[in-house]
Scaffold this active site. Structure first.
Site, short mmCIF file in Angstrom:
data_model
loop_
_atom_site.label_atom_id
_atom_site.label_comp_id
_atom_site.label_asym_id
_atom_site.label_seq_id
_atom_site.Cartn_x
_atom_site.Cartn_y
_atom_site.Cartn_z
CG HIS A 185 20.48 30.26 24.71
ND1 HIS A 185 21.35 29.67 25.59
CD2 HIS A 185 21.23 30.72 23.69
CE1 HIS A 185 22.58 29.76 25.11
NE2 HIS A 185 22.53 30.39 23.96
CB CYS A 235 31.47 28.30 23.74
SG CYS A 235 29.91 29.15 23.75
CG ASN A 239 31.41 35.89 27.72
OD1 ASN A 239 31.92 36.85 27.14
ND2 ASN A 239 31.92 34.70 27.69
CB SER A 282 21.82 35.04 22.43
OG SER A 282 21.52 33.66 22.44
#
Ligand code: PLP
Length: 377
Positions: free
Chosen positions: A200, A320, A148, A198
């Site tokens: 979204h 995050c 990510n 996930s």
């Protein structure tokens, strides 16, 4: 002001088809799937079909999919397969998302033997390094499929066979959040027991995730209760989230087939990849959906802020961790501190145009040159 959204690794705009599905199950087919009447039974079947869609993207069977509240939940829960009574050890990579990394740290604080494997300078976790950390007592291994932070793709198939050769009973998990719908995935070929996803990140709503659990794999229930999802995760299903997840995944996967993410990534690689003042973090193979760029001596937060002033939204690292920035991932790749602090993350979706990417690259160039002039760096 026209805005350009280039933070798709953090989240994506909900696709129309996903929004339609959400509304259909909120207003029309709003029934509790566990109820006994026909309309409810239909919803139960629809959820099974949705699991079929998610399964088809990763080469799994529909009943191997459990829906969760997010990938963070999926990633936290898989650690229940880790060491019990301090027996066995756990191996993860240094480039894991915080939801894997912090779950491992929690086990470690309880006394577990947690081993962390650094990537190579290109950000890739190699099978050789993972194998060197594994021994016959390894209980659980987790290596992210697509980073990510950098978009780098790890060869999970090679990693899992290297692990199984040393520790045949080790449980193998991969966080597939940034790979799902973007690159071809076949969980059987990857040799994993567990795979996280996930909604979204692919045009679905926030608050819905999934976990692939290999057929025959005995996993303790996530949540005890009414026995929904074959007793694996109780609680009335998030029907709107699940149905919009399936609609989004089907549409996103189709769009991704004709989207050349690496062509957009290369615009930034060519512009900022060579020279003394900037660098691209992470190499090939790459999903192309993410590009991590570091500017020596500058601050990522200030660059991102100035981009925002021009209507261009970019990220700093994983969303995050924006507020508790650690340079764990870039540091583990050997990115020097004076570069790491000046890092930004740009991430695409099939909606991103070449024009968007070129406008952002021009703005980034101007802003960083201007900052250097103003600060003398
Ligand atoms: N894993 C990876 C690789 C991610 O990029 C993210 C989101 O940033 C997550 C897990 C967490 O996903 P969710 O927001 O569904 O909890």
């Amino acid at each position: 002001m026209k805005t350009i959204y280039l933070d798709n690794a953090a989240t994506t705009r909900v696709l129309q088809t996903a929004a339609d599905a959400m509304l259909e199950y909120a207003r029309g087919k709003y029934y509790n799937p566990s109820a006994g009447y026909r309309a409810a039974l239909e919803v139960r079947h629809d959820i099974a079909d949705a699991a079929g869609v998610i399964a088809s993207v990763i080469g799994a069977d529909p009943h191997e999919i459990v829906f969760t509240s997010c990938a963070t939940e999926s990633n936290n829960h898989v650690f229940s397969c880790g060491v019990k009574n301090k027996k066995g050890n756990v191996v993860i990579s240094a480039v894991e998302h915080a939801s894997v990394y912090e779950s491992a740290m929690r086990l470690k604080s309880k006394g577990a033997d947690v081993r962390i494997v650094d990537p190579d300078p290109n950000g890739r976790v190699t099978a050789e390094k993972v194998a060197a950390a594994v021994d016959e007592n390894t209980a659980f291994v987790s290596v992210i499929h697509c980073s990510n932070e950098t978009g780098v793709i790890n060869d999970i198939a090679v990693i899992s066979s290297a692990v199984k050769a040393i520790a045949p009973k080790a449980v193998i998990h991969s966080d597939g959040v940034q790979a799902f719908c973007k690159i071809p995935v076949n969980v059987k070929a990857l040799g994993v027991d567990l795979y996280s996803m996930s909604a979204h990140k692919v045009g679905g709503m926030k608050g819905t995730g999934a976990l692939y659990i290999r057929n025959g794999f005995n996993m303790q229930p996530f949540i005890a209760g009414g026995g929904q999802q074959d007793g694996r995760r109780s609680g009335t299903e998030n029907v709107c989230g699940i149905m919009s997840f399936a609609a989004a995944a089907a549409a996103y996967r189709n769009a991704a087939r004709s989207f050349d993410a690496n062509a957009l990534r290369n615009i930034f690689v060519e512009r900022f990849g060579s020279g003394e003042l900037s660098r691209i973090n992470g190499g090939s193979p790459n999903s192309g959906y993410i590009v991590s760029i570091s500017f020596r001596g500058l601050k990522g937060e200030i660059i991102a802020h100035e981009m925002d002033d021009r209507g261009i939204m970019i990220g700093l690292g994983s969303a995050c961790s924006t507020h508790i920035r650690s340079n764990r991932v870039l540091g583990s790749m050997g990115v020097p501190k004076e570069f790491a602090e000046g890092s930004v993350r740009i991430s695409f979706s099939p909606r991103t145009t070449e024009d968007d990417a070129r406008t952002a690259a021009d703005a980034l160039d101007e802003i960083t040159k201007d900052l250097r002039q103003r600060t003398g760096r």
